[in-house]
Design a protein around this motif. Structure first.
Motif, PDB file in Angstrom:
ATOM      1  N   VAL A 109       0.791  -1.059  -0.125  1.00 20.12           N
ATOM      2  CA  VAL A 109      -0.158  -0.321   0.252  1.00 20.12           C
ATOM      3  C   VAL A 109       0.636   1.026   0.081  1.00 20.12           C
ATOM      4  O   VAL A 109       0.862   2.148  -1.071  1.00 20.12           O
ATOM      5  CB  VAL A 109      -0.775   0.228   1.286  1.00 20.12           C
ATOM      6  CG1 VAL A 109      -1.886   1.202   1.401  1.00 20.12           C
ATOM      7  CG2 VAL A 109      -1.891  -0.720   1.167  1.00 20.12           C
ATOM      8  N   THR A 110       2.065   1.254   0.570  1.00 13.78           N
ATOM      9  CA  THR A 110       2.222   2.795   1.120  1.00 13.78           C
ATOM     10  C   THR A 110       3.222   2.904  -0.351  1.00 13.78           C
ATOM     11  O   THR A 110       3.631   3.664  -0.679  1.00 13.78           O
ATOM     12  CB  THR A 110       3.655   2.837   2.424  1.00 13.78           C
ATOM     13  OG1 THR A 110       4.209   1.705   1.738  1.00 13.78           O
ATOM     14  CG2 THR A 110       2.828   2.613   3.163  1.00 13.78           C
ATOM     15  N   SER A 111       3.765   1.568  -0.866  1.00 13.09           N
ATOM     16  CA  SER A 111       4.280   1.560  -2.390  1.00 13.09           C
ATOM     17  C   SER A 111       3.675   1.879  -3.255  1.00 13.09           C
ATOM     18  O   SER A 111       4.286   2.776  -4.000  1.00 13.09           O
ATOM     19  CB  SER A 111       5.373   0.661  -2.466  1.00 13.09           C
ATOM     20  OG  SER A 111       6.027   0.405  -4.021  1.00 13.09           O
ATOM     21  N   LEU A 112       2.305   1.388  -3.517  1.00 16.72           N
ATOM     22  CA  LEU A 112       1.451   2.255  -4.538  1.00 16.72           C
ATOM     23  C   LEU A 112       1.269   3.363  -4.530  1.00 16.72           C
ATOM     24  O   LEU A 112       1.160   4.617  -5.339  1.00 16.72           O
ATOM     25  CB  LEU A 112       0.048   1.175  -4.745  1.00 16.72           C
ATOM     26  CG  LEU A 112       0.258  -0.330  -4.891  1.00 16.72           C
ATOM     27  CD1 LEU A 112      -0.944  -0.756  -4.765  1.00 16.72           C
ATOM     28  CD2 LEU A 112       0.768  -0.243  -6.412  1.00 16.72           C
ATOM     29  N   ALA A 113       1.024   4.009  -2.979  1.00 15.55           N
ATOM     30  CA  ALA A 113       0.702   5.192  -2.491  1.00 15.55           C
ATOM     31  C   ALA A 113       1.399   6.061  -3.107  1.00 15.55           C
ATOM     32  O   ALA A 113       1.230   7.707  -3.264  1.00 15.55           O
ATOM     33  CB  ALA A 113       0.525   4.864  -0.916  1.00 15.55           C
ATOM     34  N   SER A 114       2.668   6.311  -3.076  1.00 13.24           N
ATOM     35  CA  SER A 114       3.605   6.899  -3.346  1.00 13.24           C
ATOM     36  C   SER A 114       4.272   7.198  -5.082  1.00 13.24           C
ATOM     37  O   SER A 114       5.167   7.827  -5.490  1.00 13.24           O
ATOM     38  CB  SER A 114       5.385   6.536  -2.686  1.00 13.24           C
ATOM     39  OG  SER A 114       5.960   5.326  -2.759  1.00 13.24           O
ATOM     40  N   GLU A 115       3.932   5.821  -5.634  1.00 18.70           N
ATOM     41  CA  GLU A 115       4.840   5.920  -6.824  1.00 18.70           C
ATOM     42  C   GLU A 115       4.155   7.105  -7.949  1.00 18.70           C
ATOM     43  O   GLU A 115       4.931   7.302  -8.659  1.00 18.70           O
ATOM     44  CB  GLU A 115       3.792   4.520  -8.040  1.00 18.70           C
ATOM     45  CG  GLU A 115       4.139   3.452  -7.462  1.00 18.70           C
ATOM     46  CD  GLU A 115       3.952   2.039  -7.380  1.00 18.70           C
ATOM     47  OE1 GLU A 115       3.268   2.011  -8.331  1.00 18.70           O
ATOM     48  OE2 GLU A 115       4.758   0.619  -7.700  1.00 18.70           O
ATOM     49  N   GLY A 144      -4.523   4.829   9.048  1.00 20.69           N
ATOM     50  CA  GLY A 144      -5.545   5.526   9.970  1.00 20.69           C
ATOM     51  C   GLY A 144      -6.865   5.998   8.715  1.00 20.69           C
ATOM     52  O   GLY A 144      -7.979   7.354   9.125  1.00 20.69           O
ATOM     53  N   CYS A 145      -7.376   5.165   7.783  1.00 17.39           N
ATOM     54  CA  CYS A 145      -7.978   5.754   7.144  1.00 17.39           C
ATOM     55  C   CYS A 145      -9.484   4.891   7.689  1.00 17.39           C
ATOM     56  O   CYS A 145      -9.869   4.179   8.546  1.00 17.39           O
ATOM     57  CB  CYS A 145      -8.755   4.472   5.612  1.00 17.39           C
ATOM     58  SG  CYS A 145      -7.344   4.847   4.645  1.00 17.39           S
ATOM     59  N   ASN A 146     -10.704   5.725   8.287  1.00 20.61           N
ATOM     60  CA  ASN A 146     -11.869   5.826   8.534  1.00 20.61           C
ATOM     61  C   ASN A 146     -12.426   4.096   8.143  1.00 20.61           C
ATOM     62  O   ASN A 146     -13.192   3.076   8.724  1.00 20.61           O
ATOM     63  CB  ASN A 146     -12.743   6.661   8.990  1.00 20.61           C
ATOM     64  CG  ASN A 146     -12.115   7.659  10.091  1.00 20.61           C
ATOM     65  OD1 ASN A 146     -11.433   7.415  10.693  1.00 20.61           O
ATOM     66  ND2 ASN A 146     -12.797   8.527   9.326  1.00 20.61           N
ATOM     67  N   GLY A 147     -12.811   4.324   7.041  1.00 20.94           N
ATOM     68  CA  GLY A 147     -13.464   2.507   6.769  1.00 20.94           C
ATOM     69  C   GLY A 147     -11.954   3.057   5.183  1.00 20.94           C
ATOM     70  O   GLY A 147     -10.979   3.525   4.903  1.00 20.94           O
ATOM     71  N   ALA A 205      -9.168   5.772   0.106  1.00 26.65           N
ATOM     72  CA  ALA A 205      -8.842   5.998   0.854  1.00 26.65           C
ATOM     73  C   ALA A 205      -8.032   7.206  -0.271  1.00 26.65           C
ATOM     74  O   ALA A 205      -7.051   5.839  -1.632  1.00 26.65           O
ATOM     75  CB  ALA A 205      -7.473   5.080   0.602  1.00 26.65           C
ATOM     76  N   ILE A 206      -7.773   7.836  -0.237  1.00 24.37           N
ATOM     77  CA  ILE A 206      -6.846   9.218  -1.698  1.00 24.37           C
ATOM     78  C   ILE A 206      -4.836   9.282  -0.711  1.00 24.37           C
ATOM     79  O   ILE A 206      -5.054   9.946   0.321  1.00 24.37           O
ATOM     80  CB  ILE A 206      -7.822  10.598  -1.431  1.00 24.37           C
ATOM     81  CG1 ILE A 206      -9.160  10.440  -2.332  1.00 24.37           C
ATOM     82  CG2 ILE A 206      -6.733  11.180  -2.272  1.00 24.37           C
ATOM     83  CD1 ILE A 206     -10.232   9.877  -1.723  1.00 24.37           C
ATOM     84  N   PHE A 207      -4.053   9.415  -1.522  1.00 24.00           N
ATOM     85  CA  PHE A 207      -3.163   9.554  -1.043  1.00 24.00           C
ATOM     86  C   PHE A 207      -2.580  11.163  -1.995  1.00 24.00           C
ATOM     87  O   PHE A 207      -3.295  10.731  -3.345  1.00 24.00           O
ATOM     88  CB  PHE A 207      -2.156   8.738  -1.520  1.00 24.00           C
ATOM     89  CG  PHE A 207      -2.007   8.111  -0.311  1.00 24.00           C
ATOM     90  CD1 PHE A 207      -1.190   7.508   0.299  1.00 24.00           C
ATOM     91  CD2 PHE A 207      -2.640   6.526  -0.438  1.00 24.00           C
ATOM     92  CE1 PHE A 207      -1.618   6.579   1.846  1.00 24.00           C
ATOM     93  CE2 PHE A 207      -3.324   5.710   0.567  1.00 24.00           C
ATOM     94  CZ  PHE A 207      -2.541   6.161   1.768  1.00 24.00           C
ATOM     95  N   ILE A 208      -2.183  11.570  -1.604  1.00 24.02           N
ATOM     96  CA  ILE A 208      -1.735  13.136  -2.674  1.00 24.02           C
ATOM     97  C   ILE A 208       0.261  13.281  -2.112  1.00 24.02           C
ATOM     98  O   ILE A 208      -0.034  13.452  -1.110  1.00 24.02           O
ATOM     99  CB  ILE A 208      -2.812  14.729  -2.441  1.00 24.02           C
ATOM    100  CG1 ILE A 208      -4.030  14.171  -3.199  1.00 24.02           C
ATOM    101  CG2 ILE A 208      -1.883  15.368  -3.532  1.00 24.02           C
ATOM    102  CD1 ILE A 208      -4.271  14.868  -2.272  1.00 24.02           C
ATOM    103  N   GLY A 209       0.548  13.304  -3.138  1.00 26.24           N
ATOM    104  CA  GLY A 209       1.668  13.314  -3.019  1.00 26.24           C
ATOM    105  C   GLY A 209       2.572  12.066  -2.187  1.00 26.24           C
ATOM    106  O   GLY A 209       3.777  12.682  -1.342  1.00 26.24           O
ATOM    107  N   GLY A 210       1.943  11.176  -2.017  1.00 26.60           N
ATOM    108  CA  GLY A 210       2.520  10.118  -1.478  1.00 26.60           C
ATOM    109  C   GLY A 210       2.124  10.199   0.124  1.00 26.60           C
ATOM    110  O   GLY A 210       2.397   8.654   1.038  1.00 26.60           O
ATOM    111  N   LYS A 211       1.430  10.862   0.337  1.00 24.43           N
ATOM    112  CA  LYS A 211       1.072  11.250   2.351  1.00 24.43           C
ATOM    113  C   LYS A 211      -0.619  10.944   2.303  1.00 24.43           C
ATOM    114  O   LYS A 211      -1.683  11.522   1.064  1.00 24.43           O
ATOM    115  CB  LYS A 211       0.787  12.702   2.612  1.00 24.43           C
ATOM    116  CG  LYS A 211       1.744  13.406   2.279  1.00 24.43           C
ATOM    117  CD  LYS A 211       2.401  14.119   3.080  1.00 24.43           C
ATOM    118  CE  LYS A 211       3.855  14.699   2.751  1.00 24.43           C
ATOM    119  NZ  LYS A 211       5.265  15.048   3.301  1.00 24.43           N
TER     120      LYS A 211
END
Length: 101
Positions: free
Chosen positions: A4-10, A60-63, A67-73
């Motif tokens: 998840v963290t890898s995909l979110a920061s790609e 930390g996602c409520n549901g 889940a939206i990541f912008i700029g890896g955050k």
């Protein structure tokens, strides 16, 4: 969790979604209207989707979705994105990722 963290920061704007989720659809439409083409990961179509869902909750996602990541955050889910948009805070965050004006 690493996936998840890898995909979110790609990519600049990443959306973890489920194909049948109406709130995910609403966020996709909002981004399209704002000229942003997020990278979308449909976790219900991924063999590791259940693990990804658990990882999103731990982050930390409520549901789990959207889940939206912008700029890896992690920005959050629908409520956080809509609140940011209504307060004028979303567009400056998306500016580097807009493909059209």
């Amino acid at each position: 969790m690493e996936k998840v963290t890898s995909l979110a920061s790609e990519k600049g704007v990443v959306l973890f979604s489920k194909s049948s989720c109406c709130m995910c659809y609403a966020v996709k439409i909002l981004f399209r209207e704002l000229g942003v083409a997020p990278t979308v990961h449909e976790i219900d179509q991924d063999p590791e989707g259940w693990e990804m869902e658990k990882a999103l909750k731990r982050l930390g996602c409520n549901g789990p979705v959207p889940a939206i990541f912008i700029g890896g955050k992690l920005v959050g889910s629908t409520n956080e994105v809509m609140s940011l948009h209504l307060s004028g805070g979303l567009l400056p965050m998306l500016k580097p990722y807009q493909t059209m004006c």
